[in-house]
Scaffold this active site. Structure first.
Site, PDB file in Angstrom:
ATOM      1  CG  HIS A 175      -1.971  -1.169   1.036  1.00  0.00           C
ATOM      2  ND1 HIS A 175      -2.657  -1.726   2.082  1.00  0.00           N
ATOM      3  CD2 HIS A 175      -2.374  -1.871  -0.078  1.00  0.00           C
ATOM      4  CE1 HIS A 175      -3.445  -2.708   1.636  1.00  0.00           C
ATOM      5  NE2 HIS A 175      -3.285  -2.807   0.338  1.00  0.00           N
ATOM      6  CG  HIS A 183      -6.044 -10.346  -8.348  1.00  0.00           C
ATOM      7  ND1 HIS A 183      -5.477  -9.942  -9.536  1.00  0.00           N
ATOM      8  CD2 HIS A 183      -6.311 -11.675  -8.490  1.00  0.00           C
ATOM      9  CE1 HIS A 183      -5.399 -10.978 -10.356  1.00  0.00           C
ATOM     10  NE2 HIS A 183      -5.890 -12.046  -9.745  1.00  0.00           N
ATOM     11  CB  SER A 225      -5.167  -2.270  -2.863  1.00  0.00           C
ATOM     12  OG  SER A 225      -6.028  -3.301  -3.286  1.00  0.00           O
ATOM     13  CD  GLU A 283     -12.318 -10.252  -4.838  1.00  0.00           C
ATOM     14  OE1 GLU A 283     -11.221  -9.716  -4.645  1.00  0.00           O
ATOM     15  OE2 GLU A 283     -12.493 -11.497  -4.800  1.00  0.00           O
ATOM     16  N   GLY A 341      -9.920 -10.491 -12.846  1.00  0.00           N
ATOM     17  CA  GLY A 341      -9.024  -9.347 -13.053  1.00  0.00           C
ATOM     18  C   GLY A 341      -8.092  -9.530 -14.243  1.00  0.00           C
ATOM     19  CG  ASP A 349      -2.427  -7.979  -3.875  1.00  0.00           C
ATOM     20  OD1 ASP A 349      -1.556  -8.819  -3.599  1.00  0.00           O
ATOM     21  OD2 ASP A 349      -3.157  -7.437  -3.016  1.00  0.00           O
TER      22      ASP A 349
HETATM   23  C1  SAM Z   1      -4.453 -10.622  -1.885  1.00  0.00           C
HETATM   24  S1  SAM Z   1      -6.156 -10.403  -2.045  1.00  0.00           S
HETATM   25  C2  SAM Z   1      -6.321  -8.733  -2.510  1.00  0.00           C
HETATM   26  C3  SAM Z   1      -5.967  -7.720  -1.486  1.00  0.00           C
HETATM   27  C4  SAM Z   1      -6.116  -6.282  -1.967  1.00  0.00           C
HETATM   28  N1  SAM Z   1      -5.469  -6.080  -3.245  1.00  0.00           N
HETATM   29  C5  SAM Z   1      -5.558  -5.306  -0.967  1.00  0.00           C
HETATM   30  O1  SAM Z   1      -4.368  -5.005  -1.025  1.00  0.00           O
HETATM   31  O2  SAM Z   1      -6.320  -4.816  -0.121  1.00  0.00           O
HETATM   32  C6  SAM Z   1      -6.523 -11.231  -3.526  1.00  0.00           C
HETATM   33  C7  SAM Z   1      -7.986 -11.143  -3.941  1.00  0.00           C
HETATM   34  O3  SAM Z   1      -8.090 -11.605  -5.288  1.00  0.00           O
HETATM   35  C8  SAM Z   1      -9.323 -12.280  -5.439  1.00  0.00           C
HETATM   36  N2  SAM Z   1      -9.196 -13.104  -6.673  1.00  0.00           N
HETATM   37  C9  SAM Z   1      -8.646 -14.335  -6.833  1.00  0.00           C
HETATM   38  N3  SAM Z   1      -8.579 -14.651  -8.154  1.00  0.00           N
HETATM   39  C10 SAM Z   1      -9.094 -13.584  -8.826  1.00  0.00           C
HETATM   40  C11 SAM Z   1      -9.257 -13.272 -10.203  1.00  0.00           C
HETATM   41  N4  SAM Z   1      -8.875 -14.134 -11.172  1.00  0.00           N
HETATM   42  N5  SAM Z   1      -9.790 -12.065 -10.536  1.00  0.00           N
HETATM   43  C12 SAM Z   1     -10.166 -11.163  -9.587  1.00  0.00           C
HETATM   44  N6  SAM Z   1     -10.033 -11.406  -8.257  1.00  0.00           N
HETATM   45  C13 SAM Z   1      -9.490 -12.584  -7.884  1.00  0.00           C
HETATM   46  C14 SAM Z   1      -9.489 -13.051  -4.145  1.00  0.00           C
HETATM   47  O4  SAM Z   1     -10.859 -13.365  -3.922  1.00  0.00           O
HETATM   48  C15 SAM Z   1      -8.928 -12.026  -3.137  1.00  0.00           C
HETATM   49  O5  SAM Z   1      -9.965 -11.227  -2.623  1.00  0.00           O
END
Ligand code: SAM
Length: 303
Positions: A19, A42, A108, A126, A151, A171
């Site tokens: 962040h 993500h 994020s 997401e 994503g 991410d």
């Molecule tokens: C590490 S977390 C994200 C944290 C966020 N970026 C933050 O920093 O606050 C990863 C997220 O990606 C989502 N996810 C997994 N595969 C995905 C995809 N192909 N496309 C979009 N989201 C996805 C998961 O459900 C999860 O909520």
């Protein structure tokens, strides 16, 4: 099947690195008045409840962001603030404190929305249905459009973006081994369609061995080498430059799965390395538990 939930990890040392780096990049984009495009592929839930059972399980925020909001740490950032260097930290701490009063941590998309201006175009993808519902709720009136979508697919569909300049945060949870390759494949397509974009890729640093929960034996971690391989492939992409920061809260060991994390930045904005150096200096002073000197900033490819 999406099994990963970021609420178990919200506010840990990896979130802090990610962040702060995201803020540093967006602050650079804000130096010019022209609007820009931003995509978080993500995005997660937007806001995390640090008192939830998930967040309390390992209390990861305690050894992460909550170390930065102690009065002692705050005093450090405030004095650094006098010579502008500390501004990045001060902005981050101010945002964190807005949510800390409610026992929450901003994810994020909320971090990005604190810097996006009215004409900038922000999007957050997401895939997990329940997590998306939370994201959508927290993005209302925040200048970031939440989309219930894959994503990687969205990245491919929206490039090249309008406006033409901008940044992408990637991410993924890296739960499955093939996600490292998905990142490379997706960026291989993206950099062809939008070679001037700034791409920020977060990745975990995993210890080579771990203790098996069931048998108590030390076993190899089959994912430990994948981040390094991914970086090698990212460096080959047709972009001008690649800057990489790794922050190691611990030295690798059987007892620590993720000992640190990295942010690889393709086409970093001018002089970003100075901000990253500031981030590393402050995080080393506040979050390193064992005096390790493993953290680095490195040009993997220079112009
Ligand atoms: C590490 S977390 C994200 C944290 C966020 N970026 C933050 O920093 O606050 C990863 C997220 O990606 C989502 N996810 C997994 N595969 C995905 C995809 N192909 N496309 C979009 N989201 C996805 C998961 O459900 C999860 O909520």
């Amino acid at each position: 099947m999406l099994s990963y939930l970021h609420s178990f990890h919200a506010g840990n040392h990896a979130d802090v690195l990610k962040h702060l780096t995201l803020m540093a990049v967006l602050q650079k984009l804000n130096l010019k008045s022209k609007p820009y495009f931003y995509l978080d592929t993500h995005a997660g839930a937007g806001v995390y409840d640090l008192n939830s059972k998930e967040a309390q399980l390992n209390a990861e925020a305690k050894t992460g962001v909550l170390q930065l909001t102690t009065p002692k740490a705050n005093a450090n950032f405030t004095s650094a603030n006098e010579d502008v260097k500390g501004l990045l930290f001060q902005n981050y701490i101010d945002l964190v404190n807005e949510y800390a009063h409610l026992g929450q941590y901003p994810g994020s998309p909320i971090v990005a929305s604190s810097l996006l201006r009215n004409d900038d175009k922000g999007f957050a993808a997401e895939l997990h249905t329940a997590v998306f519902e939370s994201l959508q709720q927290h993005c209302r009136r925040k200048g970031v459009k939440a989309q219930h979508r894959d994503g990687f697919e969205m990245l491919n569909a929206v490039l090249p973006p309008t406006p033409k300049r901008g940044a992408v945060l990637i991410d993924p949870p890296y739960e499955s081994k093939n996600e490292y390759q998905l990142v490379v494949d997706s960026l291989s397509r993206a950099t062809k369609r939008w070679p001037i974009g700034i791409y920020m890729i977060w990745y975990p640093l995993l210890s080579g061995t771990r203790i098996d929960r069931q048998t108590g034996e030390v076993v190899n971690n089959p994912k430990a080498h994948l981040a390094k391989e991914m970086l090698e492939q990212l460096t080959q992409l047709p972009v001008k430059s690649v800057l990489n920061i790794e922050f190691c809260a611990h030295a690798p060991s059987d007892r620590v799965g993720m000992y640190g994390s990295g942010m690889c930045i393709l086409n970093p904005p001018w002089q970003l390395e100075n901000d990253l150096a500031e981030i590393l200096e402050q995080l080393t002073a506040t979050l390193v538990s064992d005096n390790n000197k493993l953290s680095t900033i490195e040009w993997l490819k220079a112009e």
